[in-house]
Scaffold this active site. Sequence first.
Site, PDB file in Angstrom:
ATOM      1  N   HIS A 416       0.828  -1.206   0.000  1.00 29.98           N
ATOM      2  CA  HIS A 416       0.000   0.000   0.000  1.00 29.98           C
ATOM      3  C   HIS A 416       0.869   1.266   0.000  1.00 29.98           C
ATOM      4  O   HIS A 416       0.765   2.114  -0.881  1.00 29.98           O
ATOM      5  CB  HIS A 416      -0.910  -0.032   1.236  1.00 29.98           C
ATOM      6  CG  HIS A 416      -1.825   1.138   1.345  1.00 29.98           C
ATOM      7  ND1 HIS A 416      -3.158   1.066   1.025  1.00 29.98           N
ATOM      8  CD2 HIS A 416      -1.603   2.418   1.742  1.00 29.98           C
ATOM      9  CE1 HIS A 416      -3.714   2.241   1.210  1.00 29.98           C
ATOM     10  NE2 HIS A 416      -2.793   3.083   1.656  1.00 29.98           N
ATOM     11  N   GLU A 417       1.760   1.355   0.978  1.00 33.25           N
ATOM     12  CA  GLU A 417       2.598   2.558   1.100  1.00 33.25           C
ATOM     13  C   GLU A 417       3.590   2.653  -0.055  1.00 33.25           C
ATOM     14  O   GLU A 417       3.931   3.751  -0.496  1.00 33.25           O
ATOM     15  CB  GLU A 417       3.315   2.585   2.443  1.00 33.25           C
ATOM     16  CG  GLU A 417       2.386   2.568   3.671  1.00 33.25           C
ATOM     17  CD  GLU A 417       1.365   3.681   3.666  1.00 33.25           C
ATOM     18  OE1 GLU A 417       1.613   4.723   3.045  1.00 33.25           O
ATOM     19  OE2 GLU A 417       0.300   3.500   4.291  1.00 33.25           O
ATOM     20  N   HIS A 420       1.940   4.419  -2.824  1.00 33.39           N
ATOM     21  CA  HIS A 420       1.991   5.876  -2.643  1.00 33.39           C
ATOM     22  C   HIS A 420       3.374   6.414  -3.010  1.00 33.39           C
ATOM     23  O   HIS A 420       3.506   7.428  -3.682  1.00 33.39           O
ATOM     24  CB  HIS A 420       1.734   6.246  -1.174  1.00 33.39           C
ATOM     25  CG  HIS A 420       0.301   6.137  -0.763  1.00 33.39           C
ATOM     26  ND1 HIS A 420      -0.731   6.665  -1.496  1.00 33.39           N
ATOM     27  CD2 HIS A 420      -0.273   5.587   0.339  1.00 33.39           C
ATOM     28  CE1 HIS A 420      -1.882   6.431  -0.866  1.00 33.39           C
ATOM     29  NE2 HIS A 420      -1.633   5.772   0.243  1.00 33.39           N
ATOM     30  N   HIS A 423       3.990   6.514  -6.696  1.00 33.32           N
ATOM     31  CA  HIS A 423       3.191   7.603  -7.259  1.00 33.32           C
ATOM     32  C   HIS A 423       3.977   8.920  -7.124  1.00 33.32           C
ATOM     33  O   HIS A 423       4.091   9.700  -8.069  1.00 33.32           O
ATOM     34  CB  HIS A 423       1.866   7.662  -6.483  1.00 33.32           C
ATOM     35  CG  HIS A 423       0.821   8.569  -7.055  1.00 33.32           C
ATOM     36  ND1 HIS A 423      -0.365   8.798  -6.417  1.00 33.32           N
ATOM     37  CD2 HIS A 423       0.776   9.314  -8.183  1.00 33.32           C
ATOM     38  CE1 HIS A 423      -1.098   9.641  -7.147  1.00 33.32           C
ATOM     39  NE2 HIS A 423      -0.424   9.970  -8.216  1.00 33.32           N
TER      40      HIS A 423
HETATM   41 ZN   LIG Z   1      -2.993   5.210   1.697  1.00 32.62          ZN
END
Ligand SMILES: [Zn+2]
Length: 633
Positions: A416-417, A420, A423
């Site tokens: 998940h992180e 990010h 991105h």
């Molecule tokens: Zn998040």
Amino acid sequence: MTLAHKTTATVLVLCTLIAFTPAASAAKPQTRNRAEIPADVRWDFSPIYPNWQAWEAGMVEIEAKMEAFAKLKGSLAQGPAAVLRAYQGYDEIGKLQYLVYRYPQLQRDTDTRDQAVAARFQRVGAVFAKFDTATSWFTPELLKVPQATMEKWIADTPALSPYRFTILDNYRQQKHVLDEAGERLLSLASQFNRTPQATYQELSTSDIKFPSITLADGKEVTLSPGNYSALLESNPNQADRARAAAAHIGTYGATANTYAAIYNSLAQRDWFMAQARNFPTTLDAALDGNNIPRPVVETLVETTRAGTAPLQRYLKLKKKLLGLQEFHLYDNFVPVFRSDKTYPYEQARDAVLASVAPLGADYVAKYRRFVAGGRVDVYENEGKKSGAYSAGVYGVGPYLLLNHNDTLDSLFTLAHEGGHAMHTVLSYETQPFVTADYTIFVAEVASTTNERFLLEHLLKQTSDPKERFLLLQHSVQEIVNTFYTQVMFADFELQAHRRVEKGEPVTTEVLNTIYADLLKAYYGDAVTVDEFYKFTWSRIPHFFNTPYYVFQYATCFASSAQLFNAMNTGPQAERQAATERYLTLLKSGGNDHPMAQLKKAGVDLTQRATVQAVVEQMDALVTRMQAEAARVR
Ligand SMILES: [Zn+2]
């Protein structure tokens, strides 16, 4: 309105909700002493500043630049060169803001006990606040230049083109900006507008007294939020869970009238502000910043309400597997199967890297470089902040905080992180400073898509039905938490605010009824809903702190589901094109309104089908879970 505050870590807020891992177990290595943890799994701050002296010099530099910026007041009408000078000056300050903010902030989070670092971090806050006040002239002065003139200036001045979106967005929002007297009046109310939130904070944290109960085994437990959620996850005795839930939620119920009065005052405030700024509803006012049309939220709520069948099927499956006569809301946290499989960080990192291979060699190479050392703070240590987040430093790149404890949860948290962080990597290297930051509305697309890649990768790696069940359950539970629950919350906010807009009373009774009806609509006959759950609204901090915020988790999730499908189904050429569009989305930072960015990537959130994709994904995952469960038996 002042210039956007670049360093507010909004993404961080989201991640604490989604990726918070309670009760961290033994981390590897077996030390909580930071100095004994190998350097390559700790943050290296030197790419930001070599030392504190350099940071001090940065603080001096930023103050000087702020003073120089203030001198530009009154110059904007002179022409495009003056506008360019102001925006470039602001960029320079903004880039410095990242450096001077993150250097102490990241260090504080590795040891929150360090008072010297905390004090330096507070100094940054003071300097930023001063800047906000000192730049309040900027937008009103800019808007005195007629829009047509400004558009011509931009067209004639190539150096202004990176600022086009940001400049014109000010004009878009202009119709909700009042004259000077009106703005002054509203600004005088800004302190006092925070009263509902501040009162909620005191009542729900400072003044609240959580009760103790005695469990079936004779042990006494105080039902603080942490103990309460740990109990629901680990206590196999349903009667214990029932009493804990009644006592914990009943604590909020005991002062429900005060919570309702606070909520009413908050909704009244939102309606006052919406009317003052000429918005037809509170929802329109909340969505205007990101230019999101109201039907996006309305369609989301309606489609999800109509799509609760897979949710109910999942809960019924859990009920059956747990062998319960009645399935209550407090039973939903008990694991169906327990597993002792561990995911040490090195393995987790390799799995995450392998899982994103479909995104292409370039993405994987950049990801591998990012996790090579110094940018991921992997393990728990004494004083370190809990949870997980990714924080960007423009010009340097992202930093990722974890508390990896070898569990399946912490493996997905890394995915998940990491989503990010990548991105941020792609956005920073593609976008100029002014449009490098992405909105929350797009942020969670990157993270949830990578979680989905990981799930499919892990499922390919194992044929063990129990492990496959747990993987699928992890993903299903995420859909429950970040989609169904958040849409239900949005539905609640919408109903309560609409009553205020119509001049109808908002009382404890009203809020309880809205909430109880929602539980019925979402869970149907799959769950026995106990009476006291009607008070749940009073213990959701988001309702009081950030109204109309939570729906974004759900829209991100829906976008991600559709993008993932497009990248993984159909002919190769179409999949390839979808992947390219997705990567372009990640590279686009904040260069357009989020809805427009998503549309370019192939996602139209005004369409029912986009939301329906999540419902279908949930349905397919539950079917797969069911099949694996049958193989375990
Ligand atoms: Zn998040």
